[in-house]
Design an enzyme around this catalytic site. Structure first.
Site, short mmCIF file in Angstrom:
data_model
loop_
_atom_site.label_atom_id
_atom_site.label_comp_id
_atom_site.label_asym_id
_atom_site.label_seq_id
_atom_site.Cartn_x
_atom_site.Cartn_y
_atom_site.Cartn_z
CB THR A 79 -0.87 -0.03 1.25
OG1 THR A 79 -1.86 -1.12 1.06
CG2 THR A 79 -1.79 1.39 1.32
CG ASP A 113 -1.57 -6.68 -2.61
OD1 ASP A 113 -2.62 -5.61 -2.41
OD2 ASP A 113 -1.40 -7.60 -1.71
CB SER A 114 2.55 -7.99 0.65
OG SER A 114 1.57 -8.19 1.61
CG ASP A 142 -2.52 -7.79 2.94
OD1 ASP A 142 -2.87 -6.98 3.90
OD2 ASP A 142 -3.23 -7.80 2.02
CD GLN A 169 -7.80 -22.47 16.44
OE1 GLN A 169 -8.74 -21.73 16.84
NE2 GLN A 169 -7.83 -23.82 15.93
N1 ASP Z 1 -2.54 -5.48 0.30
C1 ASP Z 1 -1.84 -4.68 0.76
C2 ASP Z 1 -0.36 -5.68 0.77
O1 ASP Z 1 -0.09 -6.42 1.68
C3 ASP Z 1 -1.80 -4.20 2.12
C4 ASP Z 1 -0.80 -3.19 2.83
O2 ASP Z 1 0.21 -3.03 2.00
O3 ASP Z 1 -0.87 -2.70 3.77
O4 ASP Z 1 0.49 -5.52 -0.12
#
Ligand code: ASP
Length: 357
Positions: free
Chosen positions: A28, A72-73, A105, A293
């Protein structure tokens, strides 16, 4: 994969205090809204630098390396972890420290994987990212990025780095990377580390929690590992789980290890069919790793009758390890290509401070 390199020279007339390699993978932090749609997509990192002109005021030298295609991760892969580890290894003598810009993520998985791949690390590797893109006025990206750079460049009176392990810096806290979990998808406090204290808190000053920071090891040389075995999976328990679900997971062809996400202090159903499935899987050579968990506390096999049997049939206790650190540890451990007893020993032992004994 090809990389684009951008070099930023500090404007200060003084010699640079440190040299930092920033590896931009996406997330992000560096995303923009697609012109037509409402989705966030990664964009070119050179534009990110324009959005944080403050970094030119830091008195150290920064070199940026960006994945040709920022991701995007959620698209992160073990092959990219190995590639990042390899970059750090190859550039180790050249730079004092490393900052990895990464989506939130899967950041805890990447931090854990890198901690195993980089053995005897003596320099900081700090992962950070943001909950809001850097171009947005209220973005948390600037503070996260700049403080991560400050931490990466921080040294003690002897001139040694204060941090010499893989960490996540986010929203004023520095966490051991393989102890961190993403806890929040909206608020800025995206990460926590329930079973291990913060390594630093960044307020007006950055206060380091020295007793908990992995000590700098004079004379140790970095060892790179490049094999991760993906023949692993999770089995998350829930009341009512049926036999066909358990058996279909445990019977996956070629599978070597399963992280069983159990209840509370490592407890599981005592139904005969369930324990039989687990026992048969272990007899077939599968390694089962018991991880709770719960985010806090630890697995104590034998504390309750509902975990005593797991211990008896040979399930390995993960103590207070996170699920992220456990699955990546299994990938790393199987990548060593040792024998089953070694796998069990390695999984029961803290390798990079990822679990308590
Ligand atoms: N979907 C994004 C990612 O993990 C979320 C983020 O960066 O906060 O690349």
């Amino acid at each position: 994969m090809e990389y684009k390199k951008v070099h930023i020279n500090p404007v200060s007339p003084e010699p640079p205090r440190a040299s930092v390699l920033v590896i931009y993978t996406g997330g992000t932090l560096g995303m923009v809204f697609e012109t037509k749609g409402r989705q966030l997509v990664p964009f070119d990192f050179e534009q990110v630098i324009e959005k944080v002109p403050e970094i030119r005021r830091l008195d150290f030298e920064i070199t940026f390396l960006t994945l040709t295609e920022p991701i995007d991760s959620s698209n992160m892969k073990p092959a990219i972890w190995v590639e990042i580890a390899q970059i750090i290894y190859n550039q180790y003598a050249e730079f004092d420290s490393f900052v990895i810009l990464h989506g939130t993520d899967t950041m805890a998985y990447t931090a854990s994987a890198l901690s195993y791949l980089l053995e005897n690390l003596n320099k900081p590797v700090i992962l950070t990212g943001a909950q809001l893109p850097i171009g947005v006025a209220r973005s948390d990206a600037r503070e996260n990025f700049i403080t991560a750079l400050e931490i990466a460049a921080a040294t003690n009176e002897q001139g040694h780095p204060i941090i010499s392990e893989v960490c996540i810096y986010f929203n004023s806290v520095l966490l051991r990377g393989n102890r961190a979990k993403k806890q929040e998808s909206s608020d800025f406090n995206a990460f926590h580390s329930q079973n291990y204290p913060h390594l630093a808190n960044a307020g007006v000053r950055i206060e380091y929690n020295h007793p908990y920071i992995a000590p700098y090891q004079p004379g140790s040389s970095l060892r790179l590992h490049t094999k991760l075995d993906r023949n692993v999976t999770f089995l998350k328990l829930f009341p009512g789980i049926c036999r066909k679900v358990v058996s279909s997971i445990l019977e996956i062809e070629g599978l070597k290890g399963v992280v069983i996400e159990t209840f509370g202090a490592g407890n599981a159903p005592t139904d005969h069919w369930f324990l039989d499935e687990l026992r048969m899987a272990i007899e077939r050579g599968l390694i089962l790793y018991n991880v709770s968990q719960c985010d806090g506390g630890r697995v104590t096999q034998g504390q309750y009758q509902t975990s005593k049997y797991l211990k008896q049939i040979g399930v390995v206790s993960g103590s207070d390890i996170t699920a992220e650190a456990a699955i990546t540890k299994m990938m790393y451990v199987f990548g060593t290509e040792l024998d089953s007893q070694h796998y069990r020993d390695l999984l029961s032992t803290p390798l990079r401070g990822e679990m308590s004994i």
